[in-house]
Each structure stands twice: as C-alpha cells, then as structure tokens.
Design a protein around this motif. Sequence first.
Motif, PDB file in Angstrom:
ATOM      1  N   VAL A  48      -3.558 -10.150   1.431  1.00  0.00           N
ATOM      2  CA  VAL A  48      -2.986  -9.256   0.415  1.00  0.00           C
ATOM      3  C   VAL A  48      -1.859  -8.431   1.032  1.00  0.00           C
ATOM      4  CG1 VAL A  48      -3.446  -7.248  -1.050  1.00  0.00           C
ATOM      5  CG2 VAL A  48      -5.029  -9.180  -1.046  1.00  0.00           C
ATOM      6  N   SER A  49      -2.059  -7.949   2.246  1.00  0.00           N
ATOM      7  CA  SER A  49      -1.035  -7.162   2.923  1.00  0.00           C
ATOM      8  C   SER A  49       0.248  -7.976   3.117  1.00  0.00           C
ATOM      9  CB  SER A  49      -1.570  -6.684   4.277  1.00  0.00           C
ATOM     10  OG  SER A  49      -0.561  -6.046   5.015  1.00  0.00           O
ATOM     11  N   LEU A  52       1.949  -8.495  -0.248  1.00  0.00           N
ATOM     12  CA  LEU A  52       2.595  -7.277  -0.743  1.00  0.00           C
ATOM     13  C   LEU A  52       3.925  -7.041  -0.050  1.00  0.00           C
ATOM     14  CD1 LEU A  52      -0.458  -4.886  -1.147  1.00  0.00           C
ATOM     15  CD2 LEU A  52       1.031  -5.746  -2.978  1.00  0.00           C
ATOM     16  N   THR A  53       4.034  -7.389   1.232  1.00  0.00           N
ATOM     17  CA  THR A  53       5.297  -7.199   1.942  1.00  0.00           C
ATOM     18  C   THR A  53       6.333  -8.238   1.539  1.00  0.00           C
ATOM     19  OG1 THR A  53       4.595  -8.501   3.862  1.00  0.00           O
ATOM     20  CG2 THR A  53       4.197  -6.120   3.935  1.00  0.00           C
ATOM     21  N   GLU A  55       6.722  -9.267  -1.598  1.00  0.00           N
ATOM     22  CA  GLU A  55       6.682  -9.143  -3.054  1.00  0.00           C
ATOM     23  C   GLU A  55       7.883  -9.813  -3.710  1.00  0.00           C
ATOM     24  OE1 GLU A  55       6.576  -5.736  -6.501  1.00  0.00           O
ATOM     25  OE2 GLU A  55       6.232  -5.149  -4.445  1.00  0.00           O
ATOM     26  N   GLN A 100       1.706 -15.005  -4.813  1.00  0.00           N
ATOM     27  CA  GLN A 100       2.282 -13.670  -4.895  1.00  0.00           C
ATOM     28  C   GLN A 100       1.166 -12.685  -5.212  1.00  0.00           C
ATOM     29  OE1 GLN A 100       5.215 -14.295  -8.028  1.00  0.00           O
ATOM     30  NE2 GLN A 100       6.813 -13.942  -6.520  1.00  0.00           N
ATOM     31  N   ALA A 101       1.297 -11.473  -4.711  1.00  0.00           N
ATOM     32  CA  ALA A 101       0.342 -10.413  -5.042  1.00  0.00           C
ATOM     33  C   ALA A 101       0.580  -9.966  -6.472  1.00  0.00           C
ATOM     34  CB  ALA A 101       0.509  -9.233  -4.090  1.00  0.00           C
ATOM     35  N   VAL A 103       0.714  -6.976  -8.164  1.00  0.00           N
ATOM     36  CA  VAL A 103       0.820  -5.553  -7.856  1.00  0.00           C
ATOM     37  C   VAL A 103       0.176  -4.712  -8.949  1.00  0.00           C
ATOM     38  CG1 VAL A 103       2.422  -3.671  -7.361  1.00  0.00           C
ATOM     39  CG2 VAL A 103       2.875  -5.965  -6.473  1.00  0.00           C
ATOM     40  N   HIS A 107      -2.673  -2.090  -8.112  1.00  0.00           N
ATOM     41  CA  HIS A 107      -2.416  -0.676  -8.426  1.00  0.00           C
ATOM     42  C   HIS A 107      -3.502  -0.129  -9.349  1.00  0.00           C
ATOM     43  CE1 HIS A 107      -0.285   3.035  -9.158  1.00  0.00           C
ATOM     44  NE2 HIS A 107      -0.401   2.822 -10.453  1.00  0.00           N
TER      45      HIS A 107
END
Length: 120
Positions: A48-49, A52-53, A55, A100-101, A103, A107
């Motif tokens: 996930v990290s 997210l980077t 994105e 892809q995350a 988001v 969130h």
Amino acid sequence: MPKTLPVIDISAPICCAPMSETPLDDDAALEMALRLKALADPARIRLVSILLTEEGRGVCTCDLAAMVGLTEATTSHHLGQLRKAGMVTPQRRGMNVYYQARVDSLHALCVALGATTGCC
C-alpha cells in the motif's frame, strides 16, 4: 485456532462516523475489522505504501514483487486480499496487471479511525 470472520463485500469505501464520535454498531465494527485484517500484514502495508507513492501511475505486479522481496504469486495473493478489501484496484495491460491504491477508500478508513490529521 483463530476465529474466522464472515465474508461480506467490503470493496466500497467505509462510510461511518469516526469511532470517537459514537460507538460502532455490530455491522460497522465487522466491516472495520475486515478492512484492518486485510492490512494486518507487513508485506501488505509495504505494498500500500508503494502504491500510494506511485499514485496515478499504477505498478506492475512483477515490479511490486521485486520491491517487497516476494514471489509474484505471493505478491498477487496479498494484492488480491487488498483488492477484496477495496484498498487497491487492478488494471490489466496486456499480459501484466498494474495496481493502484484506492486513496478514497484508505482515506475513509483513516477518517473512521479518527485520524483526520497527520501523526506526530
């Protein structure tokens, strides 16, 4: 033997008030537990990290496997669990699958946990 949680559709972002505002009912608590269970693995947290980077671009399963030091099969398994929890989304491009995350979903989970600001 660990207790098996029931299977429900948790692919949509969680939608409930932060836990600090009102106690969760049984259904909301179960949905939260299933999402947190999907994240309860260091490899999945790393995936996930990474996503997210990156994105907006998506990362191939083969590249993700190399980044986390796992086989592609194991990486695909972890990504499948994150997909079922609604935290990532796949896109097939030829022979490869790019992830892809989501988001919005991540969130929403943070908001439900009451983490509306950064930590520290």
